[in-house]
Design a protein around this motif. Structure first.
Motif, PDB file in Angstrom:
ATOM      1  N   VAL A 180      47.433  17.939  30.268  1.00 34.13           N
ATOM      2  CA  VAL A 180      47.785  19.358  30.170  1.00 34.13           C
ATOM      3  C   VAL A 180      46.592  20.205  30.587  1.00 34.13           C
ATOM      4  O   VAL A 180      45.464  19.754  30.572  1.00 34.13           O
ATOM      5  CB  VAL A 180      48.172  19.732  28.730  1.00 34.13           C
ATOM      6  CG1 VAL A 180      49.586  19.345  28.446  1.00 34.13           C
ATOM      7  CG2 VAL A 180      47.226  19.115  27.744  1.00 34.13           C
ATOM      8  N   ASP A 181      46.892  21.433  30.948  1.00 33.28           N
ATOM      9  CA  ASP A 181      45.814  22.351  31.276  1.00 33.28           C
ATOM     10  C   ASP A 181      45.022  22.664  30.022  1.00 33.28           C
ATOM     11  O   ASP A 181      45.595  23.055  29.004  1.00 33.28           O
ATOM     12  CB  ASP A 181      46.403  23.653  31.832  1.00 33.28           C
ATOM     13  CG  ASP A 181      46.873  23.473  33.259  1.00 33.28           C
ATOM     14  OD1 ASP A 181      46.388  22.547  33.912  1.00 33.28           O
ATOM     15  OD2 ASP A 181      47.717  24.262  33.708  1.00 33.28           O
ATOM     16  N   PRO A 182      43.717  22.495  30.089  1.00 33.70           N
ATOM     17  CA  PRO A 182      42.922  22.851  28.919  1.00 33.70           C
ATOM     18  C   PRO A 182      42.835  24.370  28.769  1.00 33.70           C
ATOM     19  O   PRO A 182      43.046  25.106  29.734  1.00 33.70           O
ATOM     20  CB  PRO A 182      41.546  22.257  29.241  1.00 33.70           C
ATOM     21  CG  PRO A 182      41.501  22.141  30.714  1.00 33.70           C
ATOM     22  CD  PRO A 182      42.901  21.964  31.187  1.00 33.70           C
ATOM     23  N   ALA A 183      42.546  24.800  27.550  1.00 30.66           N
ATOM     24  CA  ALA A 183      42.447  26.237  27.304  1.00 30.66           C
ATOM     25  C   ALA A 183      41.004  26.714  27.372  1.00 30.66           C
ATOM     26  O   ALA A 183      40.748  27.883  27.633  1.00 30.66           O
ATOM     27  CB  ALA A 183      43.032  26.567  25.939  1.00 30.66           C
ATOM     28  N   ILE A 184      40.100  25.800  27.124  1.00 29.22           N
ATOM     29  CA  ILE A 184      38.692  26.186  27.058  1.00 29.22           C
ATOM     30  C   ILE A 184      37.860  25.082  27.684  1.00 29.22           C
ATOM     31  O   ILE A 184      38.144  23.902  27.501  1.00 29.22           O
ATOM     32  CB  ILE A 184      38.268  26.391  25.591  1.00 29.22           C
ATOM     33  CG1 ILE A 184      38.920  27.647  25.030  1.00 29.22           C
ATOM     34  CG2 ILE A 184      36.754  26.493  25.458  1.00 29.22           C
ATOM     35  CD1 ILE A 184      38.976  27.670  23.550  1.00 29.22           C
ATOM     36  N   THR A 185      36.865  25.480  28.458  1.00 31.27           N
ATOM     37  CA  THR A 185      35.920  24.505  28.994  1.00 31.27           C
ATOM     38  C   THR A 185      34.575  24.729  28.319  1.00 31.27           C
ATOM     39  O   THR A 185      34.074  25.845  28.303  1.00 31.27           O
ATOM     40  CB  THR A 185      35.750  24.665  30.507  1.00 31.27           C
ATOM     41  OG1 THR A 185      37.031  24.583  31.120  1.00 31.27           O
ATOM     42  CG2 THR A 185      34.864  23.582  31.067  1.00 31.27           C
ATOM     43  N   HIS A 187      43.563  22.627  23.397  1.00 34.88           N
ATOM     44  CA  HIS A 187      43.073  21.603  24.320  1.00 34.88           C
ATOM     45  C   HIS A 187      41.731  22.027  24.891  1.00 34.88           C
ATOM     46  O   HIS A 187      41.623  23.079  25.500  1.00 34.88           O
ATOM     47  CB  HIS A 187      44.075  21.368  25.443  1.00 34.88           C
ATOM     48  CG  HIS A 187      45.300  20.677  24.957  1.00 34.88           C
ATOM     49  ND1 HIS A 187      45.359  19.315  24.786  1.00 34.88           N
ATOM     50  CD2 HIS A 187      46.485  21.158  24.559  1.00 34.88           C
ATOM     51  CE1 HIS A 187      46.537  18.987  24.312  1.00 34.88           C
ATOM     52  NE2 HIS A 187      47.250  20.091  24.164  1.00 34.88           N
ATOM     53  N   ARG A 205      38.262  21.117  27.200  1.00 36.78           N
ATOM     54  CA  ARG A 205      37.688  20.261  28.231  1.00 36.78           C
ATOM     55  C   ARG A 205      36.175  20.273  28.021  1.00 36.78           C
ATOM     56  O   ARG A 205      35.540  21.315  28.090  1.00 36.78           O
ATOM     57  CB  ARG A 205      38.029  20.817  29.609  1.00 36.78           C
ATOM     58  CG  ARG A 205      37.382  20.059  30.747  1.00 36.78           C
ATOM     59  CD  ARG A 205      37.324  20.873  32.007  1.00 36.78           C
ATOM     60  NE  ARG A 205      38.541  20.815  32.799  1.00 36.78           N
ATOM     61  CZ  ARG A 205      39.114  21.884  33.338  1.00 36.78           C
ATOM     62  NH1 ARG A 205      38.618  23.074  33.145  1.00 36.78           N
ATOM     63  NH2 ARG A 205      40.208  21.760  34.064  1.00 36.78           N
TER      64      ARG A 205
END
Lengths: 260, 186
Positions: free
Chosen positions: A114-119, A177, A179
């Motif tokens: 899934v697309d992460p929300a925070i890197t 989520h 990253r």
């Protein structure tokens, strides 16, 4: 000490998110990944005990029956097709039963699902870590960056773990989520948090990705897992999972602090 | 895993080719296709996050006003808060592995291609800037910038020599990513 670790294991008053003295098991899972790892461990342990019991029985039985007094003339069987087929097929089936959940877990761990929300970037240095939250940058220069040093041995406050506490914790939102991009600036490092089931090596000139999704708020402790010089033992990792609202609060406060 | 409902289906997630294929094509074509492709994969991630963040922001700004002791700190916070949008570079199926080095390089080059094609203030390029800032450690951004700058200056004059020098200095990876882009842009 042992009592405390036992109470930690069996009487779950508070969940185990840091290493305990004399701890035998894993720390309590904070991510689905860690839960998967613990479950896999238990699955494999089932087979392990089965094999242990079976092999010890054979061994003890052999020692009991086949000695000079009870059996002076040893049997001279050198070949038995049936037994050989059985003892080839049966272990393969056991391995198969171990391999299936193991691979399922392995691929679910490194899959980009899934697309992460925070890197968040964890950059290892000798001997501290720099964390960068660059999602909120509007230029290359401005960045939410801070260093995370261990609290020295003679300095911890009451309740802090020795060599396990840092001055600036990594704040992450729970149930989101994330990253994690892990890279060092000098020598190889490693970013490991047992409760999250994460251990990611940091290799110079390369950035490694690991995804986590912390399921509950709490403070999670980890230590560097790559031997890398004199102060290797003095770079712990502390992750503080908070609610999304608190996280947004924290970020805005940090941004204000950094701009002033 | 609660977010999964709103995330695009697997089929949608894999449907990157319109964005991915033109990587080798000239810069203008590329950035044009990128801007077309982007709205398709953006909103899904955005909507879910943005729907959470406004709730996060507004009540909070009001709470902090009485709490703040200095009167000038409060307005600053109210200005600052709406900026925090919880979003980051999306998962990219060109880079499904643990090693994300190339992901960072690619996003960086994509941004500069976009700027070269559309001009410095093009709003559609800002997205790529956000992506590479999220993915590249800040030290790398500096190195990449110098690498690209030198390419830009020298590659038109001594193309082959520059290719050689930079493959030694930065490795073939950076060269293969940056060199074609800057030759095209001239």
């Amino acid at each position: 000490m042992i009592l405390r670790s036992l109470s930690c294991r069996f009487l779950t008053i508070a969940l185990c998110d840091a290493a305990e003295p004399w701890q035998l098991g894993s720390q309590d899972a904070a991510t689905p990944m860690m839960q998967g790892i613990i479950d896999l461990h238990h699955d494999i342990f089932f087979f392990l005990i089965l094999i242990l019991v079976f092999v010890s029985r054979m061994l003890v039985r052999a020692l009991w029956h086949f000695n000079e007094q009870t059996n002076p003339i040893p049997q001279r069987i050198v070949h038995g097709t049936t037994i050989e087929i059985i003892r080839t097929i049966f272990p393969s089936v056991i391995l198969l039963f171990i391999a299936i959940p193991s691979f399922a877990l392995l691929y679910s761990m490194d899959g980009v699902l899934v697309d992460p929300a925070i890197t968040i970037k964890a950059i290892g240095h000798q001997w501290y870590r720099t964390y960068e939250y660059s999602d909120y940058n509007s230029s290359d220069e401005q960045s939410l960056t801070f260093d995370s040093y261990t609290i020295p041995e003679d300095d911890p406050e009451l309740g802090q773990s020795r060599l396990l506490e840092v001055d600036n914790r990594v704040v992450v939102p729970a149930k989101t989520h994330l990253r994690m991009i892990v890279t060092p600036a000098d020598v190889p490092h490693s970013w490991a948090v047992p409760s999250s089931g994460v251990k990611c090596d940091a290799v110079p000139g390369r950035s490694n990705l690991t995804s986590i999704s912390v399921q509950r708020e709490g403070v999670y402790y980890g230590q560097c897992s790559e031997i890398r010089g004199t102060n290797h033992a003095f770079t712990p990792i502390v992750v503080e999972a908070v609610t999304l609202k608190d996280y947004a609060d924290w970020v805005s406060n940090q941004l204000i602090l950094q701009t002033n | 895993m609660a977010a999964e409902g709103k995330v695009p289906t697997l089929a949608e997630e894999y449907s990157l080719p319109p964005k991915e294929v033109p990587v080798e094509k000239p810069a203008e074509e590329k950035s044009a296709t990128i801007t077309e492709a982007s709205p398709a994969d953006e909103p899904a991630a955005d909507v879910e996050q943005k729907s959470e963040t406004p709730e996060v922001k507004e009540p909070e700004a009001e709470e902090t006003v009485p709490a703040a002791e200095e009167s000038d700190a409060a307005p600053e916070e109210t200005e600052e808060k709406p900026e925090i949008v919880i979003e980051t570079a999306p998962a990219d199926f060109r880079f499904p592995t643990t090693n994300q080095t190339r992901h960072c390089f690619t996003r960086y080059v994509e941004y500069h291609r976009c700027v070269a094609a559309k001009g410095d203030d093009a709003p559609e390029c800002e997205k790529f800037a956000k992506y590479y800032r999220s993915l590249c450690p800040s030290e790398w951004v500096c190195t990449l910038f110098h690498a690209l700058l030198s390419f830009h200056c020298c590659s038109t004059v001594f193309p082959e020599m520059m290719r050689l020098v930079f493959s030694i200095a930065y490795g073939d990876l950076v060269v293969s990513l940056c060199f074609p882009a800057y030759l095209e842009l001239g």
